[in-house]
Design a protein around this motif. Structure first.
Motif, PDB file in Angstrom:
ATOM      1  N   VAL A   1      10.519   6.235  -2.692  1.00  0.00           N
ATOM      2  CA  VAL A   1      10.900   6.602  -4.054  1.00  0.00           C
ATOM      3  C   VAL A   1      10.906   8.113  -4.185  1.00  0.00           C
ATOM      4  CG1 VAL A   1      10.076   4.478  -5.182  1.00  0.00           C
ATOM      5  CG2 VAL A   1       8.506   6.415  -4.894  1.00  0.00           C
ATOM      6  N   MET A   2      11.767   8.613  -5.082  1.00  0.00           N
ATOM      7  CA  MET A   2      11.873  10.036  -5.369  1.00  0.00           C
ATOM      8  C   MET A   2      12.216  10.221  -6.845  1.00  0.00           C
ATOM      9  SD  MET A   2      14.211  11.381  -2.161  1.00  0.00           S
ATOM     10  CE  MET A   2      15.544  10.235  -2.551  1.00  0.00           C
ATOM     11  N   ASP A   3      11.797  11.337  -7.416  1.00  0.00           N
ATOM     12  CA  ASP A   3      12.244  11.771  -8.738  1.00  0.00           C
ATOM     13  C   ASP A   3      13.205  12.938  -8.577  1.00  0.00           C
ATOM     14  OD1 ASP A   3      10.809  10.215 -10.794  1.00  0.00           O
ATOM     15  OD2 ASP A   3       8.995  11.146  -9.977  1.00  0.00           O
ATOM     16  N   SER A   4      14.184  13.024  -9.474  1.00  0.00           N
ATOM     17  CA  SER A   4      15.055  14.203  -9.511  1.00  0.00           C
ATOM     18  C   SER A   4      15.376  14.544 -10.962  1.00  0.00           C
ATOM     19  CB  SER A   4      16.360  13.959  -8.750  1.00  0.00           C
ATOM     20  OG  SER A   4      17.232  15.066  -8.906  1.00  0.00           O
ATOM     21  N   GLY A   5      15.068  15.770 -11.345  1.00  0.00           N
ATOM     22  CA  GLY A   5      15.347  16.231 -12.699  1.00  0.00           C
ATOM     23  C   GLY A   5      16.714  16.840 -12.868  1.00  0.00           C
ATOM     24  N   GLU A   6      17.516  16.836 -11.794  1.00  0.00           N
ATOM     25  CA  GLU A   6      18.864  17.387 -11.895  1.00  0.00           C
ATOM     26  C   GLU A   6      19.734  16.490 -12.776  1.00  0.00           C
ATOM     27  OE1 GLU A   6      20.625  18.422  -8.175  1.00  0.00           O
ATOM     28  OE2 GLU A   6      18.736  19.184  -7.339  1.00  0.00           O
ATOM     29  N   ALA A   7      20.828  17.053 -13.262  1.00  0.00           N
ATOM     30  CA  ALA A   7      21.690  16.351 -14.218  1.00  0.00           C
ATOM     31  C   ALA A   7      22.654  15.415 -13.494  1.00  0.00           C
ATOM     32  CB  ALA A   7      22.457  17.360 -15.071  1.00  0.00           C
ATOM     33  N   HIS A   8      22.127  14.321 -12.978  1.00  0.00           N
ATOM     34  CA  HIS A   8      22.959  13.328 -12.309  1.00  0.00           C
ATOM     35  C   HIS A   8      23.577  12.388 -13.347  1.00  0.00           C
ATOM     36  CE1 HIS A   8      21.538  14.628  -8.419  1.00  0.00           C
ATOM     37  NE2 HIS A   8      20.277  14.412  -8.754  1.00  0.00           N
ATOM     38  N   ASP A   9      24.803  11.947 -13.095  1.00  0.00           N
ATOM     39  CA  ASP A   9      25.490  11.045 -14.032  1.00  0.00           C
ATOM     40  C   ASP A   9      25.494   9.605 -13.526  1.00  0.00           C
ATOM     41  OD1 ASP A   9      27.192  11.331 -11.909  1.00  0.00           O
ATOM     42  OD2 ASP A   9      28.980  11.780 -13.104  1.00  0.00           O
ATOM     43  N   PHE A  10      24.438   9.214 -12.815  1.00  0.00           N
ATOM     44  CA  PHE A  10      24.361   7.848 -12.304  1.00  0.00           C
ATOM     45  C   PHE A  10      22.946   7.324 -12.465  1.00  0.00           C
ATOM     46  CE2 PHE A  10      23.742  10.741  -8.647  1.00  0.00           C
ATOM     47  CZ  PHE A  10      22.468  10.374  -8.253  1.00  0.00           C
ATOM     48  N   THR A  11      22.800   6.015 -12.305  1.00  0.00           N
ATOM     49  CA  THR A  11      21.480   5.387 -12.306  1.00  0.00           C
ATOM     50  C   THR A  11      21.572   4.102 -11.496  1.00  0.00           C
ATOM     51  OG1 THR A  11      19.611   4.684 -13.688  1.00  0.00           O
ATOM     52  CG2 THR A  11      21.826   4.091 -14.454  1.00  0.00           C
TER      53      THR A  11
ATOM     54  N   LYS B   1       0.849  -1.194   0.000  1.00  0.00           N
ATOM     55  CA  LYS B   1       0.000   0.000   0.000  1.00  0.00           C
ATOM     56  C   LYS B   1       0.882   1.241   0.000  1.00  0.00           C
ATOM     57  CE  LYS B   1      -0.467   0.169   5.054  1.00  0.00           C
ATOM     58  NZ  LYS B   1      -1.401   0.281   6.191  1.00  0.00           N
ATOM     59  N   VAL B   2       0.350   2.320  -0.556  1.00  0.00           N
ATOM     60  CA  VAL B   2       1.042   3.603  -0.561  1.00  0.00           C
ATOM     61  C   VAL B   2       0.679   4.343   0.719  1.00  0.00           C
ATOM     62  CG1 VAL B   2       1.313   5.804  -1.748  1.00  0.00           C
ATOM     63  CG2 VAL B   2       1.018   3.700  -3.079  1.00  0.00           C
ATOM     64  N   GLU B   3       1.684   4.764   1.475  1.00  0.00           N
ATOM     65  CA  GLU B   3       1.449   5.490   2.720  1.00  0.00           C
ATOM     66  C   GLU B   3       1.239   6.977   2.448  1.00  0.00           C
ATOM     67  OE1 GLU B   3       1.513   4.288   6.220  1.00  0.00           O
ATOM     68  OE2 GLU B   3       0.920   2.590   4.987  1.00  0.00           O
ATOM     69  N   TYR B   4       2.093   7.575   1.639  1.00  0.00           N
ATOM     70  CA  TYR B   4       1.883   8.971   1.247  1.00  0.00           C
ATOM     71  C   TYR B   4       2.722   9.293   0.020  1.00  0.00           C
ATOM     72  CZ  TYR B   4       6.377  10.406   3.371  1.00  0.00           C
ATOM     73  OH  TYR B   4       7.700  10.552   3.689  1.00  0.00           O
ATOM     74  N   VAL B   5       2.288  10.290  -0.724  1.00  0.00           N
ATOM     75  CA  VAL B   5       3.019  10.788  -1.890  1.00  0.00           C
ATOM     76  C   VAL B   5       3.049  12.311  -1.813  1.00  0.00           C
ATOM     77  CG1 VAL B   5       3.159  10.915  -4.399  1.00  0.00           C
ATOM     78  CG2 VAL B   5       2.258   8.843  -3.318  1.00  0.00           C
ATOM     79  N   GLN B   6       4.241  12.870  -1.841  1.00  0.00           N
ATOM     80  CA  GLN B   6       4.420  14.324  -1.897  1.00  0.00           C
ATOM     81  C   GLN B   6       4.917  14.669  -3.300  1.00  0.00           C
ATOM     82  OE1 GLN B   6       7.225  15.863   0.943  1.00  0.00           O
ATOM     83  NE2 GLN B   6       7.226  17.911   0.054  1.00  0.00           N
ATOM     84  N   LYS B   7       4.186  15.535  -3.988  1.00  0.00           N
ATOM     85  CA  LYS B   7       4.493  15.832  -5.390  1.00  0.00           C
ATOM     86  C   LYS B   7       5.272  17.149  -5.533  1.00  0.00           C
ATOM     87  CE  LYS B   7       2.281  12.422  -7.536  1.00  0.00           C
ATOM     88  NZ  LYS B   7       1.164  12.676  -8.448  1.00  0.00           N
ATOM     89  N   ASN B   8       6.094  17.204  -6.573  1.00  0.00           N
ATOM     90  CA  ASN B   8       6.703  18.450  -7.017  1.00  0.00           C
ATOM     91  C   ASN B   8       5.685  19.240  -7.834  1.00  0.00           C
ATOM     92  OD1 ASN B   8       9.436  17.959  -6.018  1.00  0.00           O
ATOM     93  ND2 ASN B   8       9.567  16.376  -7.604  1.00  0.00           N
ATOM     94  N   PRO B   9       5.921  20.534  -8.074  1.00  0.00           N
ATOM     95  CA  PRO B   9       4.982  21.325  -8.886  1.00  0.00           C
ATOM     96  C   PRO B   9       4.724  20.750 -10.275  1.00  0.00           C
ATOM     97  CG  PRO B   9       6.489  22.779  -7.729  1.00  0.00           C
ATOM     98  CD  PRO B   9       6.972  21.386  -7.486  1.00  0.00           C
TER      99      PRO B   9
ATOM    100  N   GLN C   1       8.779  12.921  -2.758  1.00  0.00           N
ATOM    101  CA  GLN C   1       9.013  11.885  -1.757  1.00  0.00           C
ATOM    102  C   GLN C   1       7.758  11.043  -1.634  1.00  0.00           C
ATOM    103  OE1 GLN C   1      11.324   9.822   0.369  1.00  0.00           O
ATOM    104  NE2 GLN C   1      12.114  11.874   0.723  1.00  0.00           N
ATOM    105  N   ALA C   2       7.921   9.722  -1.651  1.00  0.00           N
ATOM    106  CA  ALA C   2       6.791   8.825  -1.441  1.00  0.00           C
ATOM    107  C   ALA C   2       7.248   7.657  -0.580  1.00  0.00           C
ATOM    108  CB  ALA C   2       6.225   8.324  -2.762  1.00  0.00           C
TER     109      ALA C   2
END
Length: 286
Positions: A189-199, A163-171, A177-178
């Motif tokens: 889990v998190m999303d980041s749109g910054e230019a990271h060079d890893f995965t 089950k999903v406990e909570y989801v905080q969204k970006n604009p 953060q979820a």
């Protein structure tokens, strides 16, 4: 037994790392050490895996070789109960490590910091005034950016009892953060749109303890449908996260108290991608 256990892939120094982590975290100990029974992958008799308990969470350390490196795409979110506890843990883990976010006060916590330790494993420490605990956290960047919520929902569907406990969204609608739960275990889990060079890499994977062949088959088909199959029960999902199907009796089947028997079982395991429990049991019986 927990349903999921993180598995950390080391290039040597696995015994040193195990002692380091057990000394760093509370409610921790070394539970079991397994050894290589052949010389195809590592020297015969060298450490294969060390099973530890860290802050009550099973964590497996694998002596695998130089193929994979840890990245902050998978980190471990550590909630700490007291200021003294988090200060001590930060001092220990940051020694010879790399600070990603400075340790200090943030709007969401009086104390927080993000670092890679001396072995490259990534940790987020937060003062939460709850007993010390460790939660895997997945950061979706680059080509995976924006897929955090989709992956979370897919994993719940595949592995069940979630089950999903909570989801905080970006604009922009991506996930800041979820928190979600599967089989009683928390994940983030998190999303980041910054230019990271890893995965994501195979340096951090997750044991999935399966009750029978039917569950192995169901998970294998679902995870690899848009992902990849790897040897020895490893499966990579469409996001690049790796999971390992592990039978409840695999520890018994690979027990190296009888080296010849362990060698037979391991040789059969090396031939497999999807785990075939019956074949491993036949090899065990000789």
């Amino acid at each position: 037994m927990s349903k999921f256990s993180p598995c950390l892939w080391f290039d040597g120094k696995v015994e040193e790392a195990a002692e380091f982590y057990v000394n760093a975290f509370e409610e921790s100990n070394i539970d079991k050490v397994d050894y290589y029974v052949d010389s195809e992958h590592q020297p015969k008799g060298s450490v294969l895996t060390i099973t530890t308990t860290l802050a009550g969470q099973e964590v497996i350390l694998l002596n695998g070789g130089p193929e994979f490196n840890f990245t902050p795409a998978i980190s471990f979110f550590v909630e700490c109960e007291t200021t003294e506890q988090i200060d001590k843990l930060w001092e220990t883990l940051s020694h010879n490590g790399e600070v990603l976010m400075e340790f200090g006060e943030y709007p969401f916590s009086k104390k927080y910091g993000w670092l890679n330790d001396q072995y490259g494993v990534s940790w987020q420490l937060v003062l939460s005034e709850t007993p010390q605990s460790i939660t895997p956290s997945f950061l979706f960047v680059g080509k995976q950016f924006g897929k955090a919520e989709e992956a979370m929902n897919q994993w719940i569907e595949i592995f069940g009892d979630g089950k999903v406990e909570y989801v905080q969204k970006n604009p922009d609608g991506t996930v800041a953060q979820a928190l979600f739960i599967m089989h009683g275990q928390p994940f983030r889990v998190m999303d980041s749109g910054e230019a990271h060079d890893f995965t994501f890499t195979m340096a951090t994977s997750f044991y999935v303890y399966c009750k029978d062949q039917a569950e192995i088959d169901q998970l294998w088909d679902a995870v690899t449908a848009k992902g990849k199959e790897w040897p020895c029960g490893w499966m990579e999902d469409e996001y690049g996260v790796c999971w390992q199907t592990v039978t409840n009796d695999l520890e018994k089947l690979l027990d190296n108290s009888d080296p010849d028997r362990a060698y037979r079982v391991m040789q059969e395991l090396y031939k497999m991608k999807r785990i075939d429990i019956d074949t491993l049991r036949k090899a065990y019986k000789g």
